[in-house]
Design a protein around this motif. Structure first.
Motif, mmCIF file in Angstrom:
data_model
loop_
_atom_site.group_PDB
_atom_site.id
_atom_site.type_symbol
_atom_site.label_atom_id
_atom_site.label_comp_id
_atom_site.label_asym_id
_atom_site.label_seq_id
_atom_site.Cartn_x
_atom_site.Cartn_y
_atom_site.Cartn_z
ATOM 1 N N VAL A 87 -32.573 0.838 -18.329
ATOM 2 C CA VAL A 87 -32.124 2.239 -18.417
ATOM 3 C C VAL A 87 -33.277 3.174 -18.044
ATOM 4 C CG1 VAL A 87 -31.386 4.052 -20.039
ATOM 5 C CG2 VAL A 87 -30.255 1.842 -20.057
ATOM 6 N N LEU A 88 -34.491 2.828 -18.499
ATOM 7 C CA LEU A 88 -35.664 3.651 -18.180
ATOM 8 C C LEU A 88 -35.885 3.721 -16.669
ATOM 9 C CD1 LEU A 88 -38.111 5.271 -19.025
ATOM 10 C CD2 LEU A 88 -39.272 3.188 -19.649
ATOM 11 N N LEU A 89 -35.787 2.592 -16.006
ATOM 12 C CA LEU A 89 -35.987 2.573 -14.552
ATOM 13 C C LEU A 89 -34.881 3.337 -13.829
ATOM 14 C CD1 LEU A 89 -37.221 -1.100 -13.961
ATOM 15 C CD2 LEU A 89 -38.585 0.978 -14.064
ATOM 16 N N PHE A 90 -33.642 3.170 -14.292
ATOM 17 C CA PHE A 90 -32.531 3.889 -13.657
ATOM 18 C C PHE A 90 -32.579 5.393 -13.928
ATOM 19 C CE2 PHE A 90 -30.534 -0.243 -12.914
ATOM 20 C CZ PHE A 90 -30.010 -0.035 -11.650
ATOM 21 N N SER A 91 -33.149 5.766 -15.081
ATOM 22 C CA SER A 91 -33.260 7.192 -15.419
ATOM 23 C C SER A 91 -34.132 7.919 -14.418
ATOM 24 C CB SER A 91 -33.882 7.371 -16.803
ATOM 25 O OG SER A 91 -33.083 6.768 -17.763
ATOM 26 N N LEU A 92 -35.034 7.172 -13.792
ATOM 27 C CA LEU A 92 -35.944 7.793 -12.831
ATOM 28 C C LEU A 92 -35.231 8.200 -11.556
ATOM 29 C CD1 LEU A 92 -38.983 5.433 -13.226
ATOM 30 C CD2 LEU A 92 -38.909 7.840 -13.742
ATOM 31 N N TYR A 93 -34.115 7.536 -11.289
ATOM 32 C CA TYR A 93 -33.412 7.775 -10.031
ATOM 33 C C TYR A 93 -33.039 9.257 -9.820
ATOM 34 C CZ TYR A 93 -29.992 7.338 -6.309
ATOM 35 O OH TYR A 93 -29.295 7.508 -5.156
ATOM 36 N N PRO A 94 -32.283 9.847 -10.781
ATOM 37 C CA PRO A 94 -31.952 11.261 -10.557
ATOM 38 C C PRO A 94 -33.174 12.166 -10.588
ATOM 39 C CG PRO A 94 -31.237 10.572 -12.731
ATOM 40 C CD PRO A 94 -31.687 9.338 -12.016
ATOM 41 N N ALA A 95 -34.233 11.715 -11.286
ATOM 42 C CA ALA A 95 -35.428 12.550 -11.380
ATOM 43 C C ALA A 95 -36.209 12.549 -10.074
ATOM 44 C CB ALA A 95 -36.307 12.055 -12.520
ATOM 45 N N VAL A 96 -36.273 11.390 -9.429
ATOM 46 C CA VAL A 96 -37.070 11.275 -8.207
ATOM 47 C C VAL A 96 -36.274 11.735 -6.980
ATOM 48 C CG1 VAL A 96 -38.277 9.668 -6.674
ATOM 49 C CG2 VAL A 96 -38.480 9.407 -9.138
ATOM 50 N N LYS A 97 -35.016 11.320 -6.943
ATOM 51 C CA LYS A 97 -34.208 11.632 -5.759
ATOM 52 C C LYS A 97 -33.744 13.089 -5.777
ATOM 53 C CE LYS A 97 -30.131 9.842 -3.385
ATOM 54 N NZ LYS A 97 -30.544 10.327 -2.095
ATOM 55 N N LYS A 98 -33.869 13.726 -4.659
ATOM 56 C CA LYS A 98 -33.344 15.090 -4.568
ATOM 57 C C LYS A 98 -31.857 14.973 -4.268
ATOM 58 C CE LYS A 98 -36.287 15.611 -1.360
ATOM 59 N NZ LYS A 98 -37.116 14.447 -1.665
#
Lengths: 132, 330
Positions: free
Chosen positions: B118-129
């Motif tokens: 979940v932690l790794l997937f949470s980064l997705y919306p944060a990193v991706k514009k």
């Protein structure tokens, strides 16, 4: 009631509630360190993770019904417990303020929606303990 | 047994972990809990039961503290938050029950693995514009009017009033159930999932989703916290130290956030999260002896992967014309 600014009330509730709860938590820690014990356990026992795990120094053994008595006994653990519960109630109070606001504005649909949220909250608080 | 000075040092060092987590959580937009749990379990040896309990309490503290500021600005959509909380609180109850079952049946390794994932997937919306700050206009549906998903706010940066109309409430409600579920299971705020749900499913502006999400996190975490309390997952000393620490960290994080002009700096913070996420997955598999390498190798491997990922993202940002605005929306 139309002029009742619910967002400002919510904002004050959140700020006041979090400040009050943190004050109780800090006070509880100070008492705990000064008295070097809490709820019959020594500070050494409370600070040990493994001892806490095996001897139940956790929230299960600090029932909510004992909190007020514990605070009057000036027991640091119960001051911390009161602070933590105040934090939880601060969040819940927001839902209650909202319910009052929707009711005052005769918004039946949102009164029902808010009641469902409150039901979930009280289910977790009042019914779950009997299931555990 | 520890002596008096050691206990004081232990208390303040846990508080320091809280400050670090609150600070990083605020800068990345993920909230303190997501960082606090791995830090407490991996580096302090705190049992995951107590780490998740402390994390939930810290999550409420930061949500209450920051939501008071957001509600003043009147950006958060109150009607929307209440209607979505039906799902998040329900999900939180379900997630808490699953957590209790897992700890009772010595399945904590699954919690570690899910947490890391979940932690790794949470980064997705944060990193991706995902898309621009103001979403494309979509056709309102029946839920737009019924659940009052439309609204407006004044954007300080764009110096204009933004009107929006959300749609697909039912889809948002499903995602919110899972956000609540993971909040109850892992003791986190699930802010990233809530933002993703409102952004992708309901098509709302980022400012509205982040502030509304922050508002909802407190109520979701309050639901799980009460169950965690009765289950005995909250250790008073750890919860007290982290609640105070995370509050301080989140306060300073929000102050620094407005001053950070170079978005690439945030890549460093994301690398820390990748490192923690991978380590949590390793620790989970380690508990059932599925990982045959020692802890030092696990840490080194996670660190190397985190650095490589961030370097790729850094150079990717450099060559894309829209680069350098990674988490402006958060």
């Amino acid at each position: 009631m139309k002029n009742f600014d619910d967002t400002m009330v919510v904002s004050h509730f959140l700020r006041g509630g979090s400040i009050l709860s943190v004050m109780f938590i800090i006070l509880g820690i100070i008492i705990l360190f000064v008295k070097r014990e809490g709820d019959g356990f020594t500070l050494q026992q409370i600070a040990s993770y493994s001892y806490s795990l095996t001897h139940g120094i956790d929230s299960k053994n600090f029932p909510t019904s004992d909190i007020i008595q514990g605070v009057f006994r000036l027991d640091g653990i119960y001051f911390v417990a009161l602070g933590l519960w105040l934090l939880i109630f601060t969040s819940i109070s927001v839902v209650v303020v909202r319910l009052v606001w929707f009711a005052a504005n005769k918004d039946k649909k949102f009164v029902i929606i808010t009641l469902v949220v409150l039901f979930n909250l009280f289910f977790a608080m009042l019914i779950v303990p009997s299931l555990l | 047994m520890l002596n008096y000075i050691e206990i004081i040092i232990r208390f303040f060092s846990i508080m320091l972990a809280g400050i670090f987590s609150g600070f990083l959580g605020s800068l990345t937009g993920l909230g303190g809990g997501t960082i606090l749990v791995p830090v407490l379990t991996l580096f302090y040896g705190i049992p995951i039961i107590f780490a998740t309990g402390a994390s939930l309490i810290s999550t409420i503290a930061t949500s209450d503290g920051s939501a008071s500021a957001y509600t003043k600005e009147k950006i958060a959509n109150v009607n929307l938050s209440i209607s979505l909380e039906m799902a998040t609180t329900g999900g939180a109850i379900a997630g808490s029950f699953v957590a209790i079952y897992m700890y009772a049946h010595s399945l904590s390794w699954i919690v570690y693995v899910i947490f890391g994932t979940v932690l790794l997937f949470s980064l997705y919306p944060a990193v991706k514009k995902l898309h621009s700050e103001i979403p494309k206009k979509t056709k309102p549906d029946w839920s737009t009017k019924f659940f009052k998903l439309s609204g407006s706010y004044f954007d300080e940066r764009l110096k204009q009033t933004i009107n929006y109309e959300g749609s697909r409430w039912y889809l948002g409600e499903i995602i919110m159930f899972f956000a609540g579920f993971f909040s109850g299971l892992l003791g986190i705020g699930s802010g990233a999932l809530k933002v993703l749900g409102m952004d992708w499913a309901l098509n709302l502006p980022m400012k509205v989703t982040t502030t509304t999400s922050n508002f909802m996190i407190g109520i979701t975490a309050a639901t799980s916290s009460t169950i965690y309390w009765y289950a005995g997952f909250i250790q008073p000393l750890i919860a007290a130290a982290t609640a105070i620490g995370v509050l301080i960290g989140a306060y300073y994080g929000s102050k620094v956030l407005v001053r950070i002009s170079n978005e690439n700096i945030r890549l460093i913070f994301f690398s820390v999260l990748i490192f923690l996420g991978l380590d949590m997955i390793f620790s989970g598999f380690d508990k059932i002896n599925l990982v045959l390498v020692d802890t030092v190798f696990q840490f080194s491997f996670a660190a190397v992967v985190a650095i490589i990922t961030i370097l790729i993202l850094f150079f990717h940002e450099k060559i894309t014309p829209t680069g350098g605005k990674i988490s402006e929306k958060l």
